[in-house]
Write a protein that holds these residues in place. Structure first.
Motif, PDB file in Angstrom:
ATOM      1  N   THR A 162       0.808  -1.225   0.000  1.00 51.52           N
ATOM      2  CA  THR A 162       0.000   0.000   0.000  1.00 51.52           C
ATOM      3  C   THR A 162       0.837   1.268   0.000  1.00 51.52           C
ATOM      4  N   ALA A 163       2.092   1.176   0.461  1.00 52.07           N
ATOM      5  CA  ALA A 163       2.964   2.356   0.435  1.00 52.07           C
ATOM      6  C   ALA A 163       3.610   2.451  -0.951  1.00 52.07           C
ATOM      7  N   PRO A 164       3.414   3.560  -1.676  1.00 54.52           N
ATOM      8  CA  PRO A 164       3.977   3.675  -3.035  1.00 54.52           C
ATOM      9  C   PRO A 164       5.468   3.367  -3.118  1.00 54.52           C
ATOM     10  N   PRO A 165       6.308   3.825  -2.171  1.00 51.34           N
ATOM     11  CA  PRO A 165       7.733   3.470  -2.265  1.00 51.34           C
ATOM     12  C   PRO A 165       7.961   1.956  -2.200  1.00 51.34           C
ATOM     13  N   TYR A 166       7.194   1.264  -1.343  1.00 43.86           N
ATOM     14  CA  TYR A 166       7.354  -0.184  -1.217  1.00 43.86           C
ATOM     15  C   TYR A 166       6.830  -0.891  -2.461  1.00 43.86           C
ATOM     16  N   ALA A 167       5.765  -0.348  -3.036  1.00 43.60           N
ATOM     17  CA  ALA A 167       5.259  -0.911  -4.285  1.00 43.60           C
ATOM     18  C   ALA A 167       6.310  -0.803  -5.386  1.00 43.60           C
ATOM     19  N   ALA A 168       7.046   0.320  -5.372  1.00 38.63           N
ATOM     20  CA  ALA A 168       8.098   0.511  -6.377  1.00 38.63           C
ATOM     21  C   ALA A 168       9.217  -0.508  -6.189  1.00 38.63           C
ATOM     22  N   VAL A 169       9.593  -0.798  -4.932  1.00 42.61           N
ATOM     23  CA  VAL A 169      10.639  -1.793  -4.668  1.00 42.61           C
ATOM     24  C   VAL A 169      10.161  -3.184  -5.083  1.00 42.61           C
ATOM     25  N   ARG A 170       8.896  -3.492  -4.793  1.00 42.14           N
ATOM     26  CA  ARG A 170       8.339  -4.800  -5.216  1.00 42.14           C
ATOM     27  C   ARG A 170       8.430  -4.947  -6.732  1.00 42.14           C
ATOM     28  N   GLN A 171       8.169  -3.855  -7.457  1.00 38.90           N
ATOM     29  CA  GLN A 171       8.251  -3.894  -8.917  1.00 38.90           C
ATOM     30  C   GLN A 171       9.695  -4.142  -9.370  1.00 38.90           C
ATOM     31  N   CYS A 172      10.638  -3.561  -8.660  1.00 39.14           N
ATOM     32  CA  CYS A 172      12.047  -3.763  -9.006  1.00 39.14           C
ATOM     33  C   CYS A 172      12.439  -5.236  -8.858  1.00 39.14           C
ATOM     34  N   ILE A 173      11.996  -5.862  -7.770  1.00 35.46           N
ATOM     35  CA  ILE A 173      12.318  -7.279  -7.546  1.00 35.46           C
ATOM     36  C   ILE A 173      11.713  -8.123  -8.663  1.00 35.46           C
ATOM     37  N   MET A 174      10.496  -7.763  -9.039  1.00 34.82           N
ATOM     38  CA  MET A 174       9.826  -8.479 -10.125  1.00 34.82           C
ATOM     39  C   MET A 174      10.597  -8.311 -11.434  1.00 34.82           C
ATOM     40  N   ASP A 175      11.010  -7.072 -11.721  1.00 34.10           N
ATOM     41  CA  ASP A 175      11.724  -6.798 -12.971  1.00 34.10           C
ATOM     42  C   ASP A 175      13.096  -7.477 -13.001  1.00 34.10           C
ATOM     43  N   ALA A 176      13.651  -7.738 -11.815  1.00 31.54           N
ATOM     44  CA  ALA A 176      14.974  -8.381 -11.739  1.00 31.54           C
ATOM     45  C   ALA A 176      14.884  -9.899 -11.842  1.00 31.54           C
TER      46      ALA A 176
END
Length: 630
Positions: free
Chosen positions: A511-525
């Motif tokens: 729910t926190a936009p910064p954490y959502a961005a990190v989750r996306q990074c892990i996915m992209d990696a």
């Protein structure tokens, strides 16, 4: 140079015109005790009346801005007149003939400019009225009125007239009354032609525009002929006596009933004002070729006394332009203490058309308060989004919440926030209430400059969670944010403990936009499952900017908040994040059911109810079995 007015005549004017009668032309006065009257000061903005009038002493005083004086001082201040002009105006009201001690009295040279311009308009209004009633050429104007349901009596009541189609009929008429070419040009009644002044209005239906005291200060002219290449409506240009942002058509006729009933109806055109008044809605007024704005509000506030029971009802056409006008009006809504409403006929007709088609009762019924203006404005915003999806509701909330946050009254702000949650179908009303309150605090902290900038952009718009937007900043006091942070630290530092379940988690579960961005990074990696040796560098490489990259680094080195970091602890974090996501989705589905209601499409209702049941079972399994249910 004008002669000095005789002192005895000045005293006679002061004694002859009661100050409360003069002030009441501009604002509503109420009993203040001790023989005094009070009202909202016309010289500065205020919410509670500090302006007092003493009829017995012939004086006024504002305890807020310290303006004060006698009747002459009041007229000078409010109408921007010289001393002589104010005395002359009051003398004309009282029927007193003034004497001038130097050089005698020459009305064509010694009366002030404003007085002369007002007098020219008064004579012009009568000239236009006579033309409409007697001129064969004006038949087209009489027919126009008749087709809209206005007879001769109606035209006479509103002073409607007709301007002849020739070049200089009015100009020559006013010259014969002693007005100079300069005065005619300054008044806006004439304009410069090739060979001198010519009439500004020619071959048009004329509505006199009066100020709150009843003086004619301008005209609104309606095109009647196809060969007239001018605009449909042509108004008097800005002059010393006419400022379109400071006049309201019909205010002279409506002011007493507005003050008496604490209600005003704002319509869009001259014929709409006529239709409303003839239908018994005698508080109707309209702007004159401009949007309803702050100066208009000042006029109404003084008449309404701005008490809590006052109401202002806006009627706008149902088309896109009318809706845009309504939203503009909402921009100024908070300048009223009055409740504001909007009235739009179901078939989109304006009051004039409605009266012609369905009669006076339909007009009276139209302006009964129904939809609060804030609700209309919010619905206009919300309807642009797909409320069936979490992303649509989140986006609608993002746009609507700052509007609600502008409501100054805290109790009203809370009530509207609850209503916004209902409109969006968000059952967690406290979430919306808190979001609105947060935006309001930011606006106050920024000195009323609006909410703080959306820092989610720093983390990438696409990574903002759709299910439950939580604002632009991290809140480490939030249990949800603490758990999301802990799970991300585990995924970065101990990926084997959260795999493979973690890779099935969506970005919107954070729910926190910064954490959502990190989750996306892990996915992209490539994900946390079977993480390679260059796993962390790959995650940082996938970050969209330095802000997200710095957060990845921070989470990768921050200590885990557990004495023993094992699969059991990792499972607790996985379950906690997933359960909150399920609970949010349950609220979404319940909101959808609330919007569909009992009369919704049966197949759609069945599908939503089935999804609700499945999620409820899954949530129960997570509570009973923990990580085994993932």
């Amino acid at each position: 140079m004008a002669g000095r007015i005789n002192d005895d005549d000045v005293k006679a004017v002061r004694d002859a015109v009661p100050i409360d009668a003069v002030v009441s032309e501009y604002l509503q006065l109420r009993n203040a005790g001790g023989g005094n009257l009070k009202g909202l000061c016309p010289f500065h903005d205020e919410k509670s009346p500090s302006f007092q009038v003493s009829p017995s002493k012939g004086l006024f005083h504002c305890f807020g801005c310290q303006e004060g004086g006698d009747t002459i001082a009041f007229v000078r201040k409010i109408d921007h007149l010289s001393f002589s002009e104010a005395v002359e105006r009051l003398a004309a009201t009282a029927g007193i003939t003034l004497r001038y001690e130097e050089g005698g009295y020459n009305p064509s040279h010694q009366r002030g400019e404003r007085i002369r311009l007002v007098e020219a308009h008064k004579i012009a209004a009568q000239f236009y009225i006579e033309q409409l009633g007697t001129s064969p050429e004006a038949e087209i104007g009489r027919k126009f009125l008749a087709e809209r349901g206005f007879d001769q009596a109606a035209a006479a009541h509103f002073g409607v007239g007709y301007s002849p189609a020739g070049w200089d009929h009015l100009t020559r008429f006013l010259r014969g009354k002693g007005f100079s070419d300069k005065e005619l040009t300054l008044s806006g009644l004439s304009q410069e032609g090739r060979r001198g002044p010519i009439d500004r209005f020619r071959g048009r239906l004329m509505w006199p525009i009066r100020d709150v005291s009843g003086e004619v200060v301008g005209f609104g002219a309606r095109k009647l002929r196809d060969d007239d290449n001018g605009p449909k409506y042509l108004n008097t240009p800005e002059t010393a006596i006419y400022k379109k942002s400071q006049v309201l058509y019909g205010i002279d006729l409506a002011k007493k009933d507005i003050a008496k009933s604490s209600r005003a109806v704002v319509v869009e055109g001259y014929t709409d004002v006529m239709a409303c008044h003839l239908a018994g809605v005698t508080t109707a007024i309209a702007t004159c070729g401009t949007a309803f704005g702050g100066d208009h509000i000042k006029i109404l506030r003084r008449l309404l006394m701005d008490n809590g029971s006052a109401r202002v009802i806006f009627t706008f056409d149902g088309d896109a332009a009318g809706q845009k006008a309504a939203l503009r009006a909402f921009e100024d809504d908070q300048k009223f203490a009055a409740e504001t409403y909007i009235a739009i006929a179901p078939d989109g007709m304006d009051p004039c058309e409605l009266r012609l088609a369905k009669g006076n009762e339909a007009v009276a019924d139209l302006v009964q308060p129904r939809t609060p203006l804030f609700e209309f404005a919010i619905r206009q915003i919300v309807q642009r989004y797909d409320l069936e999806t979490p992303a649509g509701r989140a986006a609608a909330l993002d746009e609507a919440a700052p509007i609600v946050a502008r409501i100054k009254n805290i109790a009203s702000q809370h009530e509207v926030a609850v209503q916004l949650a209902g409109i969006l179908g968000i059952l967690d009303t406290q979430f919306v209430v808190k979001r609105v309150a947060q935006l309001a605090r930011w606006a106050r902290d920024r000195g009323g400059k609006g909410p703080a900038p959306d820092r989610r952009r720093e983390y990438g718009e696409a990574q903002a969670p759709a299910a439950a937007p939580s604002g632009p900043a991290l809140n480490l006091r939030s249990p949800a944010h603490r758990t999301e942070r802990e799970l991300l630290k585990l995924a970065l530092q101990y990926p084997h403990l959260v795999s493979p379940a973690f890779d099935a988690y969506g970005v919107d579960e954070f729910t926190a936009p910064p954490y959502a961005a990190v989750r996306q990074c892990i996915m992209d990696a490539g994900g946390a499952t079977d993480a390679p040796s260059d796993y962390l560098p790959a995650v940082m490489e996938s970050a969209p900017n330095d802000t997200v990259r710095a957060l990845v680094t921070e989470l990768a080195v921050e200590a885990i908040h557990a004495r023993v970091v094992d699969e059991a602890y990792a499972g607790e974090q996985l379950v906690a994040v997933r359960r909150r996501a399920v609970d949010r989705r349950l609220l979404d589905i319940q909101g959808t059911l609330a919007r569909l209601g009992q009369n919704g499409d049966p197949e759609r209702l069945a599908a939503v109810q089935n999804e609700l049941w499945v999620l409820q079972q899954y949530g129960q399994a997570l509570r009973n079995r923990g990580a085994e249910a993932l």
